[in-house]
Scaffold this motif. Structure first.
Motif, short mmCIF file in Angstrom:
data_model
loop_
_atom_site.label_atom_id
_atom_site.label_comp_id
_atom_site.label_asym_id
_atom_site.label_seq_id
_atom_site.Cartn_x
_atom_site.Cartn_y
_atom_site.Cartn_z
N GLU A 152 58.51 -18.58 -32.87
CA GLU A 152 57.43 -17.62 -33.17
C GLU A 152 58.03 -16.19 -33.43
O GLU A 152 58.79 -15.81 -32.53
N HIS A 216 48.13 -18.35 -34.28
CA HIS A 216 47.51 -17.59 -33.01
C HIS A 216 46.86 -16.36 -33.47
O HIS A 216 47.36 -15.74 -34.69
N ARG A 231 46.09 -6.16 -26.80
CA ARG A 231 45.74 -6.94 -27.65
C ARG A 231 44.06 -6.89 -28.01
O ARG A 231 43.41 -7.15 -26.66
N GLU A 260 44.89 -15.83 -28.63
CA GLU A 260 45.83 -15.49 -27.38
C GLU A 260 45.67 -13.99 -27.38
O GLU A 260 46.11 -13.21 -28.04
ZN ZN Z 1 51.57 -16.06 -30.19
#
Ligand code: ZN
Length: 287
Positions: A152, A216, A231, A260
């Protein structure tokens, strides 16, 4: 491109999204209530309830996994630190297998010691070399276990302390170097980390179905108040999530959209059922 307007069937819940509200068994129950078919659990949540119980609950609820969070953090000082990082990653692969995950997500690590406030050195290219060596070692084990590894790439603001792989191009270069023809190593595309990248579309095309192991979603709030824990919910920020999902699907991705959201100021303070209902709704309208 898949039409999500009628249902949330392609939603997966990254369990960190409601980590402040519920334990993993409670999250699994809640997913059943909301018709959510898949999760991506975190290792600490699994450890808290115990791996056998987590695996049994996943099976009993016929839940799928979209990934397992997470392995990585390969950078360390000295051979002892490197060995313990690798041993921990072997355990993460074993847990991912036990839970039936399609991949183990890797957050690869930044400058050694930076996350703990004890910086060992400033040589990011040495850290990147260490990461590549760590993934190469882990890959021998994970391939034998048939557990794909998903690198990632994180936004460059985390290069010092969490991950020195920061673009999709860089992650794919590592995949091509270590696993040129195989499907044992791929990437997790997180819109929060990658939305700004002028090469995102072309690198998603380059990755193709074989390398695109996870997707994601959340949103980038403007302004953002915290680099880690602010976020946004899909639709509340600046990311063209549906456009990026279109690029993913054109490249062959057909899996879950994993929500997420780390949100200490907002979503972690709301009732879990409200968060899940909003995730389902926003998948339909804003993803
Ligand atoms: Zn992620």
């Amino acid at each position: 491109m898949r039409d999500f307007s009628a249902s949330g069937e392609w939603l997966s819940l990254n369990t960190a999204t409601v980590r402040e509200q519920w334990t993993l068994p409670e999250i699994i129950e809640a997913c059943a209530r909301h018709g959510i078919r898949a999760i991506c659990p975190w290792r600490d949540q699994v450890a808290n309830c115990g791996l056998p119980i987590a695996a049994r609950l996943v099976r009993e609820h016929a839940l799928m996994l979209s990934g397992y969070c997470r392995g990585g953090l390969f950078t360390a000082h000295g051979s002892k630190g490197l060995k313990s990082a690798l041993d921990d990653n072997y355990r993460a692969v074993d847990e991912a297998c036990e839970l039936g995950s399609p991949c183990l997500v890797l957050v690869v690590g930044g400058l050694p010691g930076a996350l703990e406030g004890k910086l060992e050195h400033q040589d990011i290219s040495a850290a990147r070399t260490q990461v590549i060596e760590g993934i190469a070692r882990l890959l021998e084990y994970s391939s034998a276990c048939r557990m794909p590894l998903a690198i990632e790439p994180l936004h460059p603001m985390y290069a010092a302390d969490r991950a020195c792989i920061n673009t999709l191009e860089q992650a794919l270069d590592v995949c091509d170097q270590l696993n040129p023809d195989g499907a044992d190593l791929g990437v997790a595309v997180d819109v929060y980390h990658l939305w700004w990248d002028p090469k995102l579309k072309s690198q998603i095309e380059r990755a193709g179905r074989r390398r695109l192991l996870a997707f994601h979603i959340c949103d980038w709030l403007a302004p953002t108040h915290d680099l880690l824990l602010d976020r946004g919910m899909m639709g509340d920020g600046v990311i063209e999530i549906r456009k990026i999902r279109g690029w993913m699907e054109e490249a062959g991705f057909s899996g879950f959209c994993e929500v997420e959201i780390f949100s200490s100021r907002n979503w972690w303070r709301r009732p879990g059922d409200e968060v899940l209902a909003t995730c389902v709704e926003r998948l339909r309208t804003s993803a």
